[in-house]
Design a protein around this motif. Structure first.
Motif, PDB file in Angstrom:
ATOM      1  N   GLU A  75      42.212 -57.857  15.622  1.00  0.00           N
ATOM      2  CA  GLU A  75      43.652 -58.056  15.744  1.00  0.00           C
ATOM      3  C   GLU A  75      44.197 -58.609  14.434  1.00  0.00           C
ATOM      4  O   GLU A  75      43.569 -59.435  13.780  1.00  0.00           O
ATOM      5  CB  GLU A  75      43.954 -59.026  16.895  1.00  0.00           C
ATOM      6  CG  GLU A  75      45.437 -59.201  17.184  1.00  0.00           C
ATOM      7  CD  GLU A  75      46.147 -57.885  17.441  1.00  0.00           C
ATOM      8  OE1 GLU A  75      46.613 -57.273  16.462  1.00  0.00           O
ATOM      9  OE2 GLU A  75      46.230 -57.469  18.607  1.00  0.00           O
TER      10      GLU A  75
ATOM     11  N   GLY B 199      49.461 -59.734  16.045  1.00  0.00           N
ATOM     12  CA  GLY B 199      49.101 -60.062  17.419  1.00  0.00           C
ATOM     13  C   GLY B 199      48.691 -61.501  17.632  1.00  0.00           C
ATOM     14  O   GLY B 199      48.563 -61.951  18.774  1.00  0.00           O
ATOM     15  N   ARG B 200      48.471 -62.247  16.555  1.00  0.00           N
ATOM     16  CA  ARG B 200      47.988 -63.617  16.682  1.00  0.00           C
ATOM     17  C   ARG B 200      49.093 -64.665  16.575  1.00  0.00           C
ATOM     18  O   ARG B 200      48.834 -65.861  16.627  1.00  0.00           O
ATOM     19  CB  ARG B 200      46.912 -63.892  15.623  1.00  0.00           C
ATOM     20  CG  ARG B 200      45.620 -63.134  15.888  1.00  0.00           C
ATOM     21  CD  ARG B 200      44.542 -63.496  14.885  1.00  0.00           C
ATOM     22  NE  ARG B 200      43.293 -62.833  15.222  1.00  0.00           N
ATOM     23  CZ  ARG B 200      42.393 -63.312  16.070  1.00  0.00           C
ATOM     24  NH1 ARG B 200      42.614 -64.471  16.668  1.00  0.00           N
ATOM     25  NH2 ARG B 200      41.285 -62.661  16.322  1.00  0.00           N
ATOM     26  N   LYS B 201      50.327 -64.217  16.413  1.00  0.00           N
ATOM     27  CA  LYS B 201      51.431 -65.168  16.333  1.00  0.00           C
ATOM     28  C   LYS B 201      51.725 -65.780  17.706  1.00  0.00           C
ATOM     29  O   LYS B 201      51.350 -65.222  18.736  1.00  0.00           O
ATOM     30  CB  LYS B 201      52.690 -64.478  15.800  1.00  0.00           C
ATOM     31  CG  LYS B 201      52.581 -64.037  14.347  1.00  0.00           C
ATOM     32  CD  LYS B 201      53.917 -63.564  13.815  1.00  0.00           C
ATOM     33  CE  LYS B 201      54.444 -62.366  14.562  1.00  0.00           C
ATOM     34  NZ  LYS B 201      55.699 -61.833  13.973  1.00  0.00           N
ATOM     35  N   GLN B 202      52.389 -66.897  17.717  1.00  0.00           N
ATOM     36  CA  GLN B 202      52.803 -67.519  18.963  1.00  0.00           C
ATOM     37  C   GLN B 202      54.191 -66.998  19.355  1.00  0.00           C
ATOM     38  O   GLN B 202      55.064 -66.841  18.509  1.00  0.00           O
ATOM     39  CB  GLN B 202      52.849 -69.042  18.806  1.00  0.00           C
ATOM     40  CG  GLN B 202      51.481 -69.676  18.560  1.00  0.00           C
ATOM     41  CD  GLN B 202      50.531 -69.462  19.723  1.00  0.00           C
ATOM     42  OE1 GLN B 202      50.915 -69.577  20.890  1.00  0.00           O
ATOM     43  NE2 GLN B 202      49.290 -69.131  19.409  1.00  0.00           N
TER      44      GLN B 202
ATOM     45  N   SER C  99      48.354 -59.171  23.160  1.00  0.00           N
ATOM     46  CA  SER C  99      47.107 -59.265  22.407  1.00  0.00           C
ATOM     47  C   SER C  99      46.091 -60.240  23.012  1.00  0.00           C
ATOM     48  O   SER C  99      44.902 -59.910  23.115  1.00  0.00           O
ATOM     49  CB  SER C  99      47.406 -59.636  20.953  1.00  0.00           C
ATOM     50  OG  SER C  99      46.217 -59.746  20.207  1.00  0.00           O
TER      51      SER C  99
ATOM     52  N   SER D  83      47.806 -67.011  25.040  1.00  0.00           N
ATOM     53  CA  SER D  83      47.603 -67.395  23.642  1.00  0.00           C
ATOM     54  C   SER D  83      46.186 -67.050  23.227  1.00  0.00           C
ATOM     55  O   SER D  83      45.281 -66.960  24.059  1.00  0.00           O
ATOM     56  CB  SER D  83      47.855 -68.891  23.447  1.00  0.00           C
ATOM     57  OG  SER D  83      46.963 -69.653  24.242  1.00  0.00           O
TER      58      SER D  83
ATOM     59  N   THR E 129      52.305 -59.173  20.334  1.00  0.00           N
ATOM     60  CA  THR E 129      51.977 -60.593  20.351  1.00  0.00           C
ATOM     61  C   THR E 129      51.773 -61.092  21.779  1.00  0.00           C
ATOM     62  O   THR E 129      50.860 -61.877  22.056  1.00  0.00           O
ATOM     63  CB  THR E 129      53.095 -61.409  19.672  1.00  0.00           C
ATOM     64  OG1 THR E 129      53.239 -60.968  18.319  1.00  0.00           O
ATOM     65  CG2 THR E 129      52.779 -62.890  19.666  1.00  0.00           C
ATOM     66  N   SER E 130      52.609 -60.616  22.699  1.00  0.00           N
ATOM     67  CA  SER E 130      52.508 -61.037  24.098  1.00  0.00           C
ATOM     68  C   SER E 130      51.220 -60.555  24.751  1.00  0.00           C
ATOM     69  O   SER E 130      50.591 -61.280  25.530  1.00  0.00           O
ATOM     70  CB  SER E 130      53.708 -60.522  24.892  1.00  0.00           C
ATOM     71  OG  SER E 130      54.909 -61.101  24.445  1.00  0.00           O
TER      72      SER E 130
ATOM     73  N   LYS F  52      56.415 -55.610  17.832  1.00  0.00           N
ATOM     74  CA  LYS F  52      55.695 -56.791  17.356  1.00  0.00           C
ATOM     75  C   LYS F  52      55.655 -57.871  18.426  1.00  0.00           C
ATOM     76  O   LYS F  52      54.617 -58.513  18.657  1.00  0.00           O
ATOM     77  CB  LYS F  52      56.345 -57.335  16.079  1.00  0.00           C
ATOM     78  CG  LYS F  52      56.152 -56.436  14.861  1.00  0.00           C
ATOM     79  CD  LYS F  52      56.828 -57.018  13.636  1.00  0.00           C
ATOM     80  CE  LYS F  52      56.632 -56.109  12.429  1.00  0.00           C
ATOM     81  NZ  LYS F  52      57.296 -56.636  11.205  1.00  0.00           N
ATOM     82  N   ASP F  53      56.784 -58.078  19.113  1.00  0.00           N
ATOM     83  CA  ASP F  53      56.827 -59.105  20.158  1.00  0.00           C
ATOM     84  C   ASP F  53      55.925 -58.738  21.336  1.00  0.00           C
ATOM     85  O   ASP F  53      55.220 -59.605  21.878  1.00  0.00           O
ATOM     86  CB  ASP F  53      58.266 -59.293  20.649  1.00  0.00           C
ATOM     87  CG  ASP F  53      59.133 -60.047  19.644  1.00  0.00           C
ATOM     88  OD1 ASP F  53      58.579 -60.553  18.652  1.00  0.00           O
ATOM     89  OD2 ASP F  53      60.361 -60.121  19.860  1.00  0.00           O
TER      90      ASP F  53
END
Length: 530
Positions: free
Chosen positions: A301, A305-308, A132, A283, A129-130, A125-126
């Motif tokens: 996405e 994938g859209r989290k900060q 995406s 971001s 997110t990085s 997941k991390d």
């Protein structure tokens, strides 16, 4: 001697009973399954494959039309093949947390194991997110000119070969052609290198790409064996990626990053995006869905994938992602492109309509081609969408159950639900679903009209998944679609494609490769277009 024979006989009996017990679960639970001889069938498939794995799974999928899911044994490991579309939707979306991971053979700290595809749980997941933000349309838009440069190199090479042939045509092995194109695109868009694999056929980048991505069916089965017997994989430290290729890739990525930091070099490619991801600086931009798409097959996405995220990654993790770009871009996209050229050659009416759309575009835009062009080609998108249905880049998708999950009853007549245990795998038979006449009438026919504005709303959700479904879909769908549209534009603009004596008609898949490949090669005839 007698005692030795007796002990041997007892051992054989114990092994046979154990294997029969290991292959009895589905029968005991009332689940239809692909019947095999324990171990022996898998070994025979490994050494002497008789059909492509996609055909095997499609046959299993088609054999039990009343079942919601069916069973399959890989050595001693149980897998469940999902047939029911509503169940597939639950697994990939609603109950995704039960199926976050892929099954991963080999060492967890290898380049393969640390890549986004095989990372597990929170680490996946991390990393998603990085990375995406690196694959949004605004980032891919900047890479289209690099793809066009590579396409121009390819066209120049083909023109030289045609001139040197002394005739008005040349016969081309298109899998080799598209692999070289894909290799040079990855070199440019991912690593900032200018490589011409058409002129310099044995360049180091191309050789390493072949070493990284050439997985035979027997290798895939071997890794299935390792994942079926985890204790064996711990004893045998097998890495998918050859060490020379690992060393080459590590030097390439780390030296490029170091040089750019020291000299303050900026180039809008994957190396730059990895550097930004390492610092947690990437971001997502706020864009409308239509502005972000590269075609009908583009996958959106998810919130994953859209989290900060501000996590800092190690160099080894970044090299592993570069390896994934390298392998996926080199093999998967080139296979799809080779089948695209094959279908255009066998369907001249489709090819001519596409050529007319290209002529109209050039007349309107003065020959300029960019990301906006990619979004404007309606018929080209229909053609590529149909290509990805007929010949999907991933014939099977897999997920590993991370906590016990109730799949429900296998069919309406069953009395009990089936509980999928933690660690078991599910398989999504993409090739079978895409060729199911219930969802796509006359599925063997290549018919781009399925994806016209008038018809595409008839496609049932979750029956079309060339890039997967849910949060774990393919991150690079926009990149792959752009690459396919660039090579289509370049080739059809300049060349007429037709079958030749060596063209595989009808199409027959070679059984000893995991990726789709035609027996006898992808040979087509190229002529100059007037």
């Amino acid at each position: 001697m007698m005692m030795l024979l007796l002990c041997l006989a007892v051992l054989v009996i114990v092994v046979v009973v154990y294997l029969q017990k290991a292959h009895s679960t589905f029968k005991e639970k009332g689940i239809k399954y692909l019947k095999t001889i324990p171990i022996l069938t898998d070994l025979c498939s490994m050494l002497m494959p008789s059909e492509h794995i996609g055909e095997t799974i499609k046959s299993l999928y088609n054999s039990y039309p009343e079942e919601r899911f069916v069973g399959k044994y890989d050595f001693l490991k149980e897998s469940v093949v999902i047939r029911d579309i509503e169940l597939l939707k639950k697994i990939t979306i609603k109950d995704f947390e039960h199926f976050v991971d892929h099954s991963s053979p080999g060492p967890d700290d290898s380049l393969f194991g640390r890549s986004l595809f095989f990372l597990k749980g929170h680490e996946w997941k991390d990393m998603r997110t990085s990375l995406s933000p690196a694959f949004t349309s605004s980032k891919i838009r900047q890479m289209v000119p690099f793809m066009m440069e590579v396409g121009e190199q390819m066209i120049l090479s083909l023109k030289k070969k045609l001139k040197n042939s002394g005739g008005d045509y040349i016969d081309v092995e298109c899998k080799d052609l598209t692999t070289r194109f894909a290799n040079d695109v990855i070199a440019s868009c991912a690593f900032g290198l200018k490589v011409d694999s058409h002129a310099d056929e044995d360049n180091e980048f191309y050789k390493m790409g072949k070493a990284v991505s050439s997985f035979k069916f027997s290798q895939i089965l071997f890794f299935i064996l390792l994942s079926s017997l985890p204790f064996v994989s711990k004893l045998i430290a097998v890495d998918v990626v050859p060490k020379p290729a690992q060393d080459f890739l590590r030097r390439l990525v780390l030296n490029a990053m170091k040089e750019r930091e020291q000299k303050n070099i900026f180039r809008p490619d994957m190396i730059h995006l990895l550097m930004e991801a390492k610092k947690g600086k990437l971001s997502h931009e706020e864009v409308k869905t239509n502005d972000d798409a590269a075609g009908f097959a583009t996958v959106e996405e998810s919130t994953v994938g859209r989290k900060q995220l501000t996590r800092v990654w190690k160099d080894h993790d970044l090299v592993s992602q570069a390896f994934l770009f390298f392998a996926a871009g080199f093999e998967s996209v080139s296979s799809s492109m080779s089948f695209l050229l094959y279908e255009l050659a066998l369907n001249p009416d489709v090819q001519e309509r596409l050529a007319q759309e290209i002529r109209d575009h050039d007349a309107k835009n003065g020959g300029k081609f960019d990301f906006s062009s990619i979004q404007s080609f309606k018929y080209m998108d229909m053609v590529i969408s149909e290509l990805l249905r007929r010949w999907p880049p991933f014939v099977i998708l897999d997920r590993q159950c991370t906590k016990d999950y109730n799949l429900g009853k296998p069919n309406p007549d069953s009395e009990k639900d089936y509980i999928l245990r933690e660690g078991a795998d599910i398989l999504v038979p993409v090739y079978g679903i895409h060729l199911n006449p219930e969802y796509f009438p006359n599925p063997e026919n290549f018919d781009p009209e399925r994806f016209s504005d008038e018809n595409k709303h008839n496609i049932k959700p979750f029956t079309y998944m060339p890039f997967g479904n849910g949060p774990r879909n393919c991150l690079g769908s926009r990149f792959a679609l752009c690459e396919m549209k660039v090579i289509t534009y370049q080739l059809i603009r300049h060349k007429v494609l037709s079958p030749c004596e060596k063209t595989s008609i009808p199409a027959k898949l070679t059984p000893d490769q995991f990726n789709l490949r035609l027996e006898g090669g992808h040979w087509l005839r190229f002529r100059l277009r007037d």
